[in-house]
Structure formats: C-alpha cells, structure tokens
Scaffold this active site. Structure first.
Site, mmCIF file in Angstrom:
data_model
loop_
_atom_site.group_PDB
_atom_site.id
_atom_site.type_symbol
_atom_site.label_atom_id
_atom_site.label_comp_id
_atom_site.label_asym_id
_atom_site.label_seq_id
_atom_site.Cartn_x
_atom_site.Cartn_y
_atom_site.Cartn_z
ATOM 1 N N TYR A 49 10.162 9.195 2.872
ATOM 2 C CA TYR A 49 9.178 9.300 3.964
ATOM 3 C C TYR A 49 9.357 10.629 4.688
ATOM 4 O O TYR A 49 8.382 11.337 4.967
ATOM 5 C CB TYR A 49 9.405 8.114 4.909
ATOM 6 C CG TYR A 49 8.481 8.039 6.112
ATOM 7 C CD1 TYR A 49 7.207 7.491 6.005
ATOM 8 C CD2 TYR A 49 8.904 8.467 7.368
ATOM 9 C CE1 TYR A 49 6.371 7.387 7.115
ATOM 10 C CE2 TYR A 49 8.081 8.367 8.482
ATOM 11 C CZ TYR A 49 6.810 7.820 8.344
ATOM 12 O OH TYR A 49 5.991 7.730 9.457
HETATM 13 P P1 NAP Z 1 0.575 0.753 10.134
HETATM 14 O O1 NAP Z 1 0.303 -0.146 11.283
HETATM 15 O O2 NAP Z 1 1.408 0.260 9.014
HETATM 16 O O3 NAP Z 1 -0.804 1.335 9.569
HETATM 17 C C1 NAP Z 1 -0.823 2.118 8.417
HETATM 18 C C2 NAP Z 1 -2.257 2.344 8.017
HETATM 19 O O4 NAP Z 1 -2.261 3.091 6.789
HETATM 20 C C3 NAP Z 1 -2.980 1.048 7.776
HETATM 21 O O5 NAP Z 1 -4.302 1.122 8.244
HETATM 22 C C4 NAP Z 1 -2.959 0.932 6.255
HETATM 23 O O6 NAP Z 1 -4.086 0.216 5.820
HETATM 24 C C5 NAP Z 1 -3.068 2.392 5.860
HETATM 25 N N1 NAP Z 1 -2.633 2.613 4.493
HETATM 26 C C6 NAP Z 1 -1.413 2.373 3.941
HETATM 27 N N2 NAP Z 1 -1.415 2.666 2.640
HETATM 28 C C7 NAP Z 1 -2.675 3.100 2.350
HETATM 29 C C8 NAP Z 1 -3.318 3.550 1.181
HETATM 30 N N3 NAP Z 1 -2.685 3.598 -0.003
HETATM 31 N N4 NAP Z 1 -4.607 3.929 1.245
HETATM 32 C C9 NAP Z 1 -5.280 3.857 2.413
HETATM 33 N N5 NAP Z 1 -4.740 3.454 3.566
HETATM 34 C C10 NAP Z 1 -3.443 3.066 3.531
HETATM 35 O O7 NAP Z 1 1.283 2.067 10.649
HETATM 36 P P2 NAP Z 1 1.065 3.027 11.889
HETATM 37 O O8 NAP Z 1 2.327 3.003 12.652
HETATM 38 O O9 NAP Z 1 -0.220 2.778 12.581
HETATM 39 O O10 NAP Z 1 1.030 4.398 11.089
HETATM 40 C C11 NAP Z 1 -0.086 5.269 11.066
HETATM 41 C C12 NAP Z 1 0.432 6.635 10.697
HETATM 42 O O11 NAP Z 1 1.353 7.076 11.699
HETATM 43 C C13 NAP Z 1 1.200 6.661 9.371
HETATM 44 O O12 NAP Z 1 0.915 7.843 8.675
HETATM 45 C C14 NAP Z 1 2.661 6.657 9.825
HETATM 46 O O13 NAP Z 1 3.517 7.222 8.861
HETATM 47 C C15 NAP Z 1 2.560 7.486 11.083
HETATM 48 N N6 NAP Z 1 3.662 7.294 12.024
HETATM 49 C C16 NAP Z 1 3.919 6.068 12.595
HETATM 50 C C17 NAP Z 1 4.985 5.942 13.482
HETATM 51 C C18 NAP Z 1 5.332 4.626 14.147
HETATM 52 O O14 NAP Z 1 6.405 4.532 14.773
HETATM 53 N N7 NAP Z 1 4.485 3.628 14.095
HETATM 54 C C19 NAP Z 1 5.781 7.065 13.797
HETATM 55 C C20 NAP Z 1 5.488 8.279 13.193
HETATM 56 C C21 NAP Z 1 4.424 8.382 12.314
HETATM 57 P P3 NAP Z 1 -4.129 -0.760 4.526
HETATM 58 O O15 NAP Z 1 -2.802 -1.391 4.397
HETATM 59 O O16 NAP Z 1 -5.240 -1.683 4.897
HETATM 60 O O17 NAP Z 1 -4.493 0.140 3.397
#
Ligand code: NAP
Length: 252
Positions: free
Chosen positions: A155
């Site tokens: 990641y």
């Molecule tokens: P989340 O709740 O797990 O949401 C992830 C999103 O990505 C979901 O809508 C999921 O939708 C989508 N996704 C996953 N695999 C996919 C694929 N193959 N094709 C299309 N869509 C896909 O996570 P989040 O925390 O909101 O994360 C959103 C972004 O922020 C990510 O890039 C994550 O790495 C980044 N981020 C999060 C955090 C944190 O602490 N939460 C911190 C730093 C960065 P489906 O499963 O429906 O496809």
C-alpha cells in the site's frame, strides 16, 4: 456561486467512506456527477438519495482494474454533461501483514487497485480532457504515500507511486489546461480504517489519534472538502501539489 457549479465530475471509489462523502459534498457544491465503484447497490442507493435532493447524478459500475469500465464511466460523464471537467480518483484497497510475509498475490492486487487503477483512470480522463479543452484531476494517496508505517508495504509503495503519477501528469499537461493534484489523507473514520481497527488492540487506536497534533482521526467530509477545493476554480494555479489532509500528522 458554489465551488463546483455545473462541473461535470467523475468520482471513482464512491460507494462508501471518503468517496461517498465526496459525492454528497460535491453535489451540494453544484457538481453534476457520475459516481463509480464495484458495489452497484451502494452507488445506486447514493445516486437515488442525491437525485431525491434534486442533484444531477448517475451511477455506473467501475472496477479500476478493468480498463473498459473506467473508459465507460468517463464516457458516461461526457454523454450526460457534454464534457468531463473534474475527476476524483479515490478507489483504494488495503491489507495488513509484516513486510516479509506478504504473499505475491496480495502485493499484485494492492498495486493493481491503488496504483495501476489510478494510471488507467488518469489516462482515460486526460484523453477526454485533452479533447474537451482541459480539466482538473485529484488523486487520493495517503500519508502512507509520504512516510513509512508498519504492515502496509505494498500500500505504501503504491501510494508513493500515486504521487509520482500525479507529478508526471501535472508536468506533462500543464500547458493543456489540465491540473493534476493529490491529497494525502491521514487516518480517517471510514470503513477501510475502522474495519482494520476493529481487529486491532485499543492502544493502537490511541496511537493513531496521537499521530495527529489535533489528537483525533479525520472525518470523511474533511477529506472531501480538500478534494473539492483542488478541483475547483479557486485552485487554478495549483498543480502537481501533494496536500496532506491529516491534522498535521506528517507536516507539523
Ligand atoms: P473505503 O471505505 O474502503 O472505500 C474505498 C472505496 O474504493 C470504496 O468505494 C470501494 O468501492 C472503492 N474501491 C475499492 N476497490 C475498487 C476497485 N477495484 N475499483 C473501483 N473502486 C474500488 O476506504 P476510504 O477510507 O474511504 O478510502 C478512500 C481512499 O482514501 C482510498 O484510496 C484510501 O487508500 C485512501 N485513504 C484512506 C485513509 C483512511 O484512514 N481511511 C487514509 C489515507 C488514505 P467498492 O468496494 O464498491 O468497489
């Protein structure tokens, strides 16, 4: 006028978490939306919710590892709204394992979703923006794209790569009226983070809070608002930038 008034905007990874918060916020800021993710039921429910409030929005299945689905989402925005003004590439996936125990399949999957997925999305979006006279893209990296951490090696590699792709594209298309920026969220209260924490000891939650000088993790909307600003015409001289949205965890 609202921040994203009338802008044809694609959000990939909008079924939950930061992406769903972005859909609600961008809509409230006047964007005309296409939202994509693999969970069609979730994005259609979000589409119906926002349509019910009078917003222009469509939902389409997107798997960022499948190029045709990404191309179809970009095309949907152009068909519906005439062009693509803005794109938020937010899909991401995570895993937790000691570096030396990661299996190759998990590594490949995490690189496919978090890095190649952003590459494929950007290619499709940039082609549309070149044809339509410009636009703005925001990618989602992470503080894990800026510094190391335990258990997240693939990641972290992918999220560093997202910053690289952002810089490369910002450089290459700066004279074609296409801006490309990246946000680096810190720990944020979404399914991804809270799901991982559910299996973690309580001390770890306290540690994550303590990473930020504000002594708390972020809310999804607090990440979405940063993305909206970068996509808006308030940020016309900002490109190639990495914006940490982390309560000061990395910068302070
Ligand atoms: P989340 O709740 O797990 O949401 C992830 C999103 O990505 C979901 O809508 C999921 O939708 C989508 N996704 C996953 N695999 C996919 C694929 N193959 N094709 C299309 N869509 C896909 O996570 P989040 O925390 O909101 O994360 C959103 C972004 O922020 C990510 O890039 C994550 O790495 C980044 N981020 C999060 C955090 C944190 O602490 N939460 C911190 C730093 C960065 P489906 O499963 O429906 O496809």
């Amino acid at each position: 006028m609202s921040l994203l008034d009338g802008k044809s905007t694609l959000i990939i990874g909008a079924s939950q978490g930061i992406g769903a918060a972005a859909a609600r916020h961008f809509a409230a800021e006047g964007a005309r939306l296409v939202i994509g993710a693999r969970n069609v039921e979730a994005i259609e429910a979000l589409r119906d919710e926002l349509r019910g409030q009078g917003h222009e929005i469509d939902a389409i299945r997107v798997d960022v590892t499948e190029r045709p689905t990404v191309d179809a989402a970009v095309q949907r925005a152009r068909d519906l709204y005439g062009r693509l003004d803005a794109a938020f590439n937010n899909a991401g996936a995570n895993a937790l394992s000691p570096f030396h125990e990661y299996d190759e399949k998990t590594y490949d999957h995490l690189l496919d979703v978090n890095l190649k997925g952003v590459f494929l999305a950007m290619q499709s979006e940039i082609r549309a923006m070149l044809a339509d006279g410009g636009g703005a893209i925001v990618n989602t990296s992470s503080v894990g794209g800026l510094v190391g951490n335990y258990g997240l090696a693939p990641y972290i590699a992918a999220k560093h790569g997202v910053i690289g792709l952002t810089k490369a594209a910002a450089f290459e298309y700066g004279q074609q009226n296409i801006r490309v920026n990246v946000i680096a969220p810190g720990a944020t209260a979404t399914e991804m983070f809270l799901g991982g924490m559910a299996h973690a000891p309580a001390e770890l939650a306290a540690k994550f809070n303590a990473f930020s000088p504000m002594n708390r993790i972020g809310r999804p909307l607090e990440i979405a608002t940063a993305a909206a600003w970068l996509l808006s015409d308030q940020a016309t001289y900002v490109t190639g930038a990495t914006l940490p949205v982390d309560g000061g965890a990395v910068g302070a």
